[in-house]
Structures are given as C-alpha cells and as structure tokens.
Design a protein around this motif. Structure first.
Motif, PDB file in Angstrom:
ATOM      1  N   LEU A 105       0.828  -1.205   0.000  1.00  0.00           N
ATOM      2  CA  LEU A 105       0.000   0.000   0.000  1.00  0.00           C
ATOM      3  C   LEU A 105       0.861   1.254   0.000  1.00  0.00           C
ATOM      4  O   LEU A 105       0.595   2.195  -0.752  1.00  0.00           O
ATOM      5  N   THR A 106       1.909   1.265   0.804  1.00  0.00           N
ATOM      6  CA  THR A 106       2.805   2.416   0.859  1.00  0.00           C
ATOM      7  C   THR A 106       3.509   2.626  -0.477  1.00  0.00           C
ATOM      8  O   THR A 106       3.647   3.755  -0.938  1.00  0.00           O
ATOM      9  N   ILE A 107       3.940   1.561  -1.095  1.00  0.00           N
ATOM     10  CA  ILE A 107       4.617   1.669  -2.391  1.00  0.00           C
ATOM     11  C   ILE A 107       3.669   2.240  -3.444  1.00  0.00           C
ATOM     12  O   ILE A 107       4.035   3.134  -4.206  1.00  0.00           O
ATOM     13  N   ILE A 108       2.444   1.731  -3.474  1.00  0.00           N
ATOM     14  CA  ILE A 108       1.461   2.230  -4.445  1.00  0.00           C
ATOM     15  C   ILE A 108       1.151   3.701  -4.197  1.00  0.00           C
ATOM     16  O   ILE A 108       1.101   4.502  -5.135  1.00  0.00           O
ATOM     17  N   LEU A 109       0.965   4.081  -2.926  1.00  0.00           N
ATOM     18  CA  LEU A 109       0.695   5.485  -2.621  1.00  0.00           C
ATOM     19  C   LEU A 109       1.895   6.374  -2.927  1.00  0.00           C
ATOM     20  O   LEU A 109       1.723   7.511  -3.368  1.00  0.00           O
ATOM     21  N   ASN A 110       3.107   5.873  -2.684  1.00  0.00           N
ATOM     22  CA  ASN A 110       4.303   6.646  -3.032  1.00  0.00           C
ATOM     23  C   ASN A 110       4.330   6.975  -4.513  1.00  0.00           C
ATOM     24  O   ASN A 110       4.770   8.057  -4.901  1.00  0.00           O
ATOM     25  N   ILE A 111       3.881   6.053  -5.326  1.00  0.00           N
ATOM     26  CA  ILE A 111       3.924   6.263  -6.775  1.00  0.00           C
ATOM     27  C   ILE A 111       2.748   7.107  -7.251  1.00  0.00           C
ATOM     28  O   ILE A 111       2.932   8.048  -8.032  1.00  0.00           O
ATOM     29  N   LEU A 112       1.541   6.799  -6.793  1.00  0.00           N
ATOM     30  CA  LEU A 112       0.353   7.476  -7.314  1.00  0.00           C
ATOM     31  C   LEU A 112       0.053   8.801  -6.624  1.00  0.00           C
ATOM     32  O   LEU A 112      -0.309   9.781  -7.286  1.00  0.00           O
ATOM     33  N   PHE A 113       0.162   8.835  -5.294  1.00  0.00           N
ATOM     34  CA  PHE A 113      -0.178  10.032  -4.508  1.00  0.00           C
ATOM     35  C   PHE A 113       0.889  10.278  -3.449  1.00  0.00           C
ATOM     36  O   PHE A 113       0.670   9.993  -2.265  1.00  0.00           O
ATOM     37  N   PRO A 114       2.048  10.816  -3.852  1.00  0.00           N
ATOM     38  CA  PRO A 114       3.152  10.974  -2.906  1.00  0.00           C
ATOM     39  C   PRO A 114       2.800  11.772  -1.644  1.00  0.00           C
ATOM     40  O   PRO A 114       3.174  11.356  -0.548  1.00  0.00           O
ATOM     41  N   PRO A 115       2.071  12.898  -1.738  1.00  0.00           N
ATOM     42  CA  PRO A 115       1.775  13.633  -0.501  1.00  0.00           C
ATOM     43  C   PRO A 115       0.927  12.831   0.495  1.00  0.00           C
ATOM     44  O   PRO A 115       1.125  12.943   1.703  1.00  0.00           O
ATOM     45  N   ILE A 116       0.019  12.011  -0.001  1.00  0.00           N
ATOM     46  CA  ILE A 116      -0.810  11.212   0.904  1.00  0.00           C
ATOM     47  C   ILE A 116       0.051  10.180   1.629  1.00  0.00           C
ATOM     48  O   ILE A 116      -0.119   9.941   2.830  1.00  0.00           O
ATOM     49  N   ALA A 117       0.980   9.578   0.923  1.00  0.00           N
ATOM     50  CA  ALA A 117       1.868   8.594   1.548  1.00  0.00           C
ATOM     51  C   ALA A 117       2.721   9.243   2.634  1.00  0.00           C
ATOM     52  O   ALA A 117       2.899   8.680   3.717  1.00  0.00           O
ATOM     53  N   HIS A 142      11.082  11.889  -3.350  1.00  0.00           N
ATOM     54  CA  HIS A 142      11.096  12.348  -1.964  1.00  0.00           C
ATOM     55  C   HIS A 142      10.251  11.421  -1.080  1.00  0.00           C
ATOM     56  O   HIS A 142      10.647  11.086   0.044  1.00  0.00           O
ATOM     57  N   ALA A 143       9.094  10.989  -1.575  1.00  0.00           N
ATOM     58  CA  ALA A 143       8.241  10.088  -0.802  1.00  0.00           C
ATOM     59  C   ALA A 143       8.955   8.778  -0.498  1.00  0.00           C
ATOM     60  O   ALA A 143       8.873   8.266   0.613  1.00  0.00           O
ATOM     61  N   PHE A 144       9.661   8.224  -1.484  1.00  0.00           N
ATOM     62  CA  PHE A 144      10.378   6.978  -1.247  1.00  0.00           C
ATOM     63  C   PHE A 144      11.520   7.184  -0.257  1.00  0.00           C
ATOM     64  O   PHE A 144      11.796   6.304   0.557  1.00  0.00           O
ATOM     65  N   ILE A 145      12.173   8.325  -0.307  1.00  0.00           N
ATOM     66  CA  ILE A 145      13.293   8.577   0.609  1.00  0.00           C
ATOM     67  C   ILE A 145      12.806   8.715   2.043  1.00  0.00           C
ATOM     68  O   ILE A 145      13.387   8.122   2.953  1.00  0.00           O
ATOM     69  N   VAL A 146      11.747   9.487   2.267  1.00  0.00           N
ATOM     70  CA  VAL A 146      11.300   9.716   3.644  1.00  0.00           C
ATOM     71  C   VAL A 146      10.473   8.568   4.209  1.00  0.00           C
ATOM     72  O   VAL A 146      10.328   8.458   5.420  1.00  0.00           O
ATOM     73  N   ASN A 147       9.940   7.698   3.367  1.00  0.00           N
ATOM     74  CA  ASN A 147       9.122   6.584   3.839  1.00  0.00           C
ATOM     75  C   ASN A 147       9.863   5.261   3.857  1.00  0.00           C
ATOM     76  O   ASN A 147       9.254   4.212   3.914  1.00  0.00           O
ATOM     77  N   ASP A 148      11.175   5.283   3.830  1.00  0.00           N
ATOM     78  CA  ASP A 148      11.887   4.004   3.825  1.00  0.00           C
ATOM     79  C   ASP A 148      11.858   3.399   5.150  1.00  0.00           C
ATOM     80  O   ASP A 148      11.448   2.783   5.839  1.00  0.00           O
TER      81      ASP A 148
END
Length: 50
Positions: A4-16, A44-50
C-alpha cells in the motif's frame, strides 16, 4: 515498506508522506516537490518513507 505504501508513493506521494509523518515540514516539502514535478515528489516520498 508495505505494498500500500509503495502504491501510494507512486500514485499520490503527498498522501503517503502524510500517513507516515502527518502535517509538518516533510509533508509541505513533498507537496511543493509534487507540484513542481511528479517525479521529484515520488523520489522524496520513497526517501522519507523508507
């Protein structure tokens, strides 16, 4: 990182980022990066959500 986090990172980065960090400077930075270009927001979403 969940699917879910990966999908949100790609589709809706601010929501993730919001789901992980809440309303704060990280969220605002991601919104600005996403408005400038979708790819910087995703990176940026992938970096901060690792």
């Amino acid at each position: 990182m969940s699917i879910l986090t990966i999908i949100l990172n790609i589709l809706f980065p601010p929501i993730a980022v919001f789901m992980k960090h809440g309303l704060g400077s990280t969220f605002l930075i991601n919104v600005l990066l996403t408005l400038v270009g979708w790819i910087p927001g995703v990176i940026h979403a992938f970096i901060v959500n690792d």
